[in-house]
Design a protein around this motif. Structure first.
Motif, PDB file in Angstrom:
ATOM      1  N   GLU A 163       0.451   5.651  11.960  1.00  0.00           N
ATOM      2  CA  GLU A 163       0.579   4.876  10.433  1.00  0.00           C
ATOM      3  C   GLU A 163      -0.665   4.285  10.147  1.00  0.00           C
ATOM      4  O   GLU A 163      -0.953   4.261   8.816  1.00  0.00           O
ATOM      5  N   THR A 164      -1.793   4.006  11.135  1.00  0.00           N
ATOM      6  CA  THR A 164      -2.787   3.335  10.351  1.00  0.00           C
ATOM      7  C   THR A 164      -3.685   4.557   9.561  1.00  0.00           C
ATOM      8  O   THR A 164      -4.342   4.151   8.539  1.00  0.00           O
ATOM      9  N   ALA A 165      -3.562   5.976  10.098  1.00  0.00           N
ATOM     10  CA  ALA A 165      -4.163   6.872   9.297  1.00  0.00           C
ATOM     11  C   ALA A 165      -3.663   6.909   7.933  1.00  0.00           C
ATOM     12  O   ALA A 165      -4.423   7.112   7.072  1.00  0.00           O
ATOM     13  N   ALA A 166      -2.365   6.838   7.920  1.00  0.00           N
ATOM     14  CA  ALA A 166      -1.778   6.795   6.367  1.00  0.00           C
ATOM     15  C   ALA A 166      -2.181   5.634   5.849  1.00  0.00           C
ATOM     16  O   ALA A 166      -2.479   5.829   4.629  1.00  0.00           O
ATOM     17  N   GLY A 167      -2.255   4.543   6.506  1.00  0.00           N
ATOM     18  CA  GLY A 167      -2.412   3.347   5.675  1.00  0.00           C
ATOM     19  C   GLY A 167      -3.858   3.258   5.365  1.00  0.00           C
ATOM     20  O   GLY A 167      -4.081   2.440   4.313  1.00  0.00           O
ATOM     21  N   MET A 168      -4.789   3.970   5.893  1.00  0.00           N
ATOM     22  CA  MET A 168      -6.314   3.723   5.466  1.00  0.00           C
ATOM     23  C   MET A 168      -6.406   4.905   4.353  1.00  0.00           C
ATOM     24  O   MET A 168      -7.556   5.165   3.834  1.00  0.00           O
ATOM     25  N   GLY A 169      -5.482   5.439   4.036  1.00  0.00           N
ATOM     26  CA  GLY A 169      -5.848   6.616   2.936  1.00  0.00           C
ATOM     27  C   GLY A 169      -5.939   8.066   3.183  1.00  0.00           C
ATOM     28  O   GLY A 169      -6.605   8.669   2.522  1.00  0.00           O
ATOM     29  N   MET A 170      -5.631   8.307   4.453  1.00  0.00           N
ATOM     30  CA  MET A 170      -5.708   9.710   4.748  1.00  0.00           C
ATOM     31  C   MET A 170      -4.681  10.567   4.194  1.00  0.00           C
ATOM     32  O   MET A 170      -3.454  10.053   4.093  1.00  0.00           O
ATOM     33  N   SER A 171      -4.837  11.773   3.759  1.00  0.00           N
ATOM     34  CA  SER A 171      -3.629  12.577   3.103  1.00  0.00           C
ATOM     35  C   SER A 171      -3.075  13.334   4.270  1.00  0.00           C
ATOM     36  O   SER A 171      -3.627  13.322   5.258  1.00  0.00           O
ATOM     37  N   ARG A 172      -1.980  13.937   4.110  1.00  0.00           N
ATOM     38  CA  ARG A 172      -1.106  14.454   5.045  1.00  0.00           C
ATOM     39  C   ARG A 172      -1.889  15.578   5.854  1.00  0.00           C
ATOM     40  O   ARG A 172      -1.817  15.579   7.001  1.00  0.00           O
TER      41      ARG A 172
ATOM     42  N   TYR B 284      -6.255  -1.944   6.049  1.00  0.00           N
ATOM     43  CA  TYR B 284      -4.984  -2.221   7.005  1.00  0.00           C
ATOM     44  C   TYR B 284      -5.440  -2.076   8.482  1.00  0.00           C
ATOM     45  O   TYR B 284      -5.879  -1.256   9.134  1.00  0.00           O
TER      46      TYR B 284
ATOM     47  N   GLN C  80      -3.215   7.661  -1.872  1.00  0.00           N
ATOM     48  CA  GLN C  80      -4.270   7.757  -1.069  1.00  0.00           C
ATOM     49  C   GLN C  80      -5.545   6.778  -1.560  1.00  0.00           C
ATOM     50  O   GLN C  80      -6.071   6.063  -0.863  1.00  0.00           O
TER      51      GLN C  80
ATOM     52  N   PHE D 247      -8.318   5.637  16.513  1.00  0.00           N
ATOM     53  CA  PHE D 247      -8.218   6.940  16.766  1.00  0.00           C
ATOM     54  C   PHE D 247      -8.829   7.098  18.393  1.00  0.00           C
ATOM     55  O   PHE D 247      -9.870   6.923  18.271  1.00  0.00           O
TER      56      PHE D 247
ATOM     57  N   HIS E 279      -9.472   9.514  19.827  1.00  0.00           N
ATOM     58  CA  HIS E 279     -10.559  10.770  20.209  1.00  0.00           C
ATOM     59  C   HIS E 279     -11.798  10.523  19.363  1.00  0.00           C
ATOM     60  O   HIS E 279     -12.795  11.482  19.373  1.00  0.00           O
TER      61      HIS E 279
ATOM     62  N   ARG F  21      -4.663   3.213  -1.075  1.00  0.00           N
ATOM     63  CA  ARG F  21      -4.665   2.713   0.240  1.00  0.00           C
ATOM     64  C   ARG F  21      -6.242   2.515   0.649  1.00  0.00           C
ATOM     65  O   ARG F  21      -6.725   1.711   1.347  1.00  0.00           O
ATOM     66  N   ARG F  22      -6.961   3.277   0.035  1.00  0.00           N
ATOM     67  CA  ARG F  22      -8.359   3.236   0.352  1.00  0.00           C
ATOM     68  C   ARG F  22      -9.246   2.054  -0.243  1.00  0.00           C
ATOM     69  O   ARG F  22     -10.375   1.738   0.158  1.00  0.00           O
TER      70      ARG F  22
ATOM     71  N   GLN G 103      -7.300  16.158  11.496  1.00  0.00           N
ATOM     72  CA  GLN G 103      -8.239  15.310  11.875  1.00  0.00           C
ATOM     73  C   GLN G 103      -7.462  14.253  13.060  1.00  0.00           C
ATOM     74  O   GLN G 103      -8.195  13.739  14.070  1.00  0.00           O
ATOM     75  N   VAL G 104      -6.240  14.021  13.031  1.00  0.00           N
ATOM     76  CA  VAL G 104      -5.517  13.194  14.094  1.00  0.00           C
ATOM     77  C   VAL G 104      -4.535  13.803  15.010  1.00  0.00           C
ATOM     78  O   VAL G 104      -4.855  13.823  16.055  1.00  0.00           O
TER      79      VAL G 104
ATOM     80  N   ASN H 148       0.722  -1.286   0.011  1.00  0.00           N
ATOM     81  CA  ASN H 148       0.022   0.012   0.119  1.00  0.00           C
ATOM     82  C   ASN H 148       0.718   1.080   0.090  1.00  0.00           C
ATOM     83  O   ASN H 148       0.283   2.419   0.296  1.00  0.00           O
TER      84      ASN H 148
ATOM     85  N   GLN I 298      -5.327  15.649   6.002  1.00  0.00           N
ATOM     86  CA  GLN I 298      -6.370  14.846   6.956  1.00  0.00           C
ATOM     87  C   GLN I 298      -5.775  14.277   8.043  1.00  0.00           C
ATOM     88  O   GLN I 298      -6.073  14.586   9.208  1.00  0.00           O
TER      89      GLN I 298
ATOM     90  N   LEU J 107     -14.008   8.910   4.289  1.00  0.00           N
ATOM     91  CA  LEU J 107     -12.691   9.431   3.332  1.00  0.00           C
ATOM     92  C   LEU J 107     -13.185   9.403   1.906  1.00  0.00           C
ATOM     93  O   LEU J 107     -13.041  10.050   0.984  1.00  0.00           O
TER      94      LEU J 107
ATOM     95  N   LEU K 248       3.068   2.446   1.942  1.00  0.00           N
ATOM     96  CA  LEU K 248       3.410   2.873   3.162  1.00  0.00           C
ATOM     97  C   LEU K 248       5.208   3.138   3.006  1.00  0.00           C
ATOM     98  O   LEU K 248       5.754   3.852   3.599  1.00  0.00           O
TER      99      LEU K 248
END
Lengths: 311, 386
Positions: free
Chosen positions: B289-298, A79, A71, A87, A89, A74-75, B304-305, A48, B300, A102, A50
């Motif tokens: 890492e998961t945020a990037a791995g799920m396809g969030m942009s920098r 993963y 992006q 997250f 929060h 990855r979507r 958001q995180v 993906n 985002q 997303l 990374l």
């Protein structure tokens, strides 16, 4: 579905992954296994993007992955990792809906998908509005898997997802992963260093050492026809027998048409667990029932010996 | 047989309280503000409801031996509050009677006994609140209500004859100006400090190589004494204003607001940049890492995180900076920036203690208020994520 051709990755001029060729077929449960530093996690993360590969080509659905927007790529892939990475929060609900959010799915569709995932992963609906720290480790990992599956990805990538769990919870979640894989027929790539986990889950095992693939194939092949001493040592010479047994199920090996009036074992039980039952119950015959409790047949102690030829 | 008390903190505080009340002067009286006051003891002032004061003190002492349960703590809190109110009211009342005997120029101020006893009452109240509840919001609320009777006394004019309020009455417009100037100093420091500090913190976090350099520069600034920094800025700013008249027209000069704000912003940077870096560093790497791995942009991932997870730490830093700026703005009065510091220094130079207090009390109140507001914001934020 995913095709590695002569792929290498260097960290500080040292090859972490060294010219590997790997084909991951659609619908297959592939497990990358190896010692720490063998390059298995790097291999997974190259899928993906990374981690970007330095040499060779990686194709996803027939196209070189560099051609995709990272992006967007990855979507299309779920993963999940060991530390889960929920997250803290966000509520469980919002966590699960990350990728659908997303992708701008309509809210109703997101809600419906979340409901499906809760059922699939045996999560209670009242967990939805809790925060991750209010869940147990097992629940967190289920939510992590649900989140990875949320947007119905074509591939599910998992990096030692159950590494931090206690053995009982880990076992339960492994069974659930098998069930989910059977139900959805999804392509799954999982990284682990736990041999028994690999044998339980994999359609195909890829054994890696210092950045190279030592052997790949069905679990039974690696156990019965190890390519070299490294493979033989890795799967443990002394425990080879019980690991072979772990690949067969009581249901498949039971002799049909026979029955015994004593407490039965489940058809899904592995022959390794059945062996343990034989010893613990001081018997050489065990009745086997299927999931609904209907008698299937009787497993004889001697049947364990014949598994090698049949497998 | 005398048992050892259960609440030793309370015992100590009450013993000190009794000592302060009965051995130190309760108020001091001066015929005018130029001569030093004569001490007046509590025993000479006791009348009416004031007689409750020597009754409440032994009651509080007895409470130290009671089991530490909710009723005892509530009773302790209530008694300390009543005692505090009585003390202040009696002080105000004494000022009124003493003023009747003297001229309009006479000054009655709280004596060391009253200040000490008042502070001890507040400590007793704060200690009971601390034991009563673990909930941050409740603690704040309970601590705040202690002040309610005092504010009522003040608003009801019961304390008008005290020297402090006489000073206030004659200088009301100066006081109001000082307040607005102090708030201006605070806001005009925080906004540029945030605008500079947050990007600088981000830069330090992203480029770890630069972190040490930037931190050591900021550290050096922090170690320069504030008076010296204010002084150091006078010459260059005056020079700039002389060379570029348009700067002078904008209000830049060697003294006044410009050097004060520059120094205050510089002081604010270190704690602010530190908290931005610390806040971002404590975001778990797995989450990123998961945020990037799920396809969030920098972007985002950042908005958001990283930002929501770093916010509590950032707010803690901002709280420190705000309280620090409220205090340091006092010194800025030395270079003509105004604010409560102007009142304080005027009082110091003319040895008028009441004038000093007139400047100091609002500064303390402002610092406490700002601190409490940030605490509320932080506890609201963390209720979710902790």
């Amino acid at each position: 579905m995913i095709e590695f051709k002569q792929v290498s990755k260097y960290f500080a001029d040292k090859a972490a992954v060294d010219e590997i060729d790997l084909h991951i077929a659609a619908g297959e449960f592939t497990v990358l296994i190896g010692t720490s530093g063998s390059g298995k996690s790097t291999t997974l993360k190259m899928i993906n993007r990374l981690v970007e590969h330095d040499k060779g080509t990686i194709q996803f659905a027939g196209e070189e992955i560099r051609g995709f927007n990272p992006q967007a790529l990855r979507r299309r892939m779920g993963y999940a990792i060991q530390s889960i990475g929920l997250f803290p929060h966000w509520t469980v609900e919002k966590n699960i809906a990350t990728v659908p959010g997303l992708l701008n799915w309509p809210l109703a569709q997101q809600q419906q998908r979340i409901a499906e995932l809760l059922t699939l992963l045996n999560l209670e609906a009242d967990l939805l509005h809790r925060y991750p720290h209010q869940l147990s480790g097992g629940q967190q990992q289920r939510v992590g898997v649900a989140r990875a599956l949320a947007a119905d990805p074509e591939v599910l990538l998992m990096d030692e997802p159950f590494g931090a769990l206690d053995p009982v919870t880990r076992g339960v979640l492994q069974q659930e992963m098998l069930r989910i894989h059977r139900l959805s027929g999804r392509t799954i790539v999982l990284v682990t260093h736990d041999i028994d986990e690999a044998l339980t889950l994999a359609d195909k095992i890829v054994l890696m050492d210092s950045g190279r693939i030592v052997q790949q194939g069905r679990p039974i092949e690696l156990l019965t026809h190890p390519a070299n001493d490294f493979v033989r040592d890795f799967f443990g010479r002394s425990e080879l027998g019980v690991r072979l047994l772990a690949l067969g199920s009581a249901g498949a090996a039971a002799r049909r048409g026979e029955w015994l009036e004593t407490s039965p074992i489940a058809a899904e039980m592995s022959l390794r667990e059945a062996l343990s039952q034989f010893i613990a119950r001081q018997t050489d015959k065990l009745p086997v029932v299927d999931g609904k409790g209907t008698p299937l047949g009787v497993l004889h102690f001697g049947d364990l010996l014949r598994q090698r030829e049949s497998a | 047989m005398l048992r050892w008390p259960r609440n030793r903190v309370l015992l100590l505080l009450v013993v000190l309280l009794a000592a302060a009340l009965f051995t130190l002067p309760f108020v001091s009286f001066a015929p005018n503000r130029l001569v030093s006051g004569q001490p007046v003891m509590l025993s000479r002032l006791l009348r009416g409801a004031g007689w409750l004061i020597p009754l409440i003190v032994p009651l509080l002492l007895l409470l130290a031996w009671q089991p530490l349960n909710r009723p005892t703590l509530i009773l302790t809190l209530g008694l300390s509050e009543i005692l505090l109110t009585l003390l202040v009211a009696l002080g105000g009342h004494a000022a009124e009677t003493l003023a009747g005997q003297g001229s309009a120029l006479s000054r009655t101020s709280f004596g060391s006994g009253l200040w000490a006893a008042g502070a001890l009452c507040l400590l007793i109240a704060a200690d009971s609140v601390l034991r009563l509840t673990h909930n941050g919001a409740w603690r704040l609320l309970l601590n705040a209500q202690v002040w309610l009777p005092l504010i009522l006394l003040l608003a009801g004019g019961q304390l008008d004859q005290l020297a402090l309020l006489k000073e206030y009455a004659t200088r009301q417009d100066v006081f109001d100006q000082a307040l607005s100037r102090h708030l201006l100093l605070l806001i005009a420091t925080l906004v540029p400090a945030l605008l500079l500090g947050v990007p600088l913190g981000l830069f330090c976090y992203r480029r770890a190589r630069w972190q040490a350099t930037i931190f050591s520069v900021l550290n050096i600034i922090q170690t320069v004494p504030s008076v010296a920094l204010f002084g150091l800025l006078i010459a260059p700013l005056a020079g700039l204003a002389a060379h570029f008249p348009w700067l002078a027209r904008l209000g830049v000069s060697g003294i006044g607001l410009a050097p004060a704000l520059i120094a205050l912003v510089l002081y604010a940077l270190l704690p602010l940049v530190r908290s931005v870096v610390a806040g971002l560093q404590q975001v778990p790497s797995g989450v990123r890492e998961t945020a990037a791995g799920m396809g969030m942009s920098r972007g985002q991932i950042f908005w958001q995180v990283e930002i929501p997870l770093a916010l509590p730490v950032l707010l803690r830093g901002l709280r420190v900076v705000t309280v620090q700026t409220v205090g340091m703005a006092v010194i800025a009065a030395l270079i003509g920036a105004g604010g409560f510091g102007a009142i304080i220094f005027q009082g110091l130079l003319s040895s008028a203690l009441e004038l000093v207090l007139l400047g100091v009390i609002p500064v303390i109140a402002l610092a406490v208020l700002v601190d409490a507001l940030f605490n509320i914001a932080i506890s609201l934020l963390e209720r979710k994520t902790l």
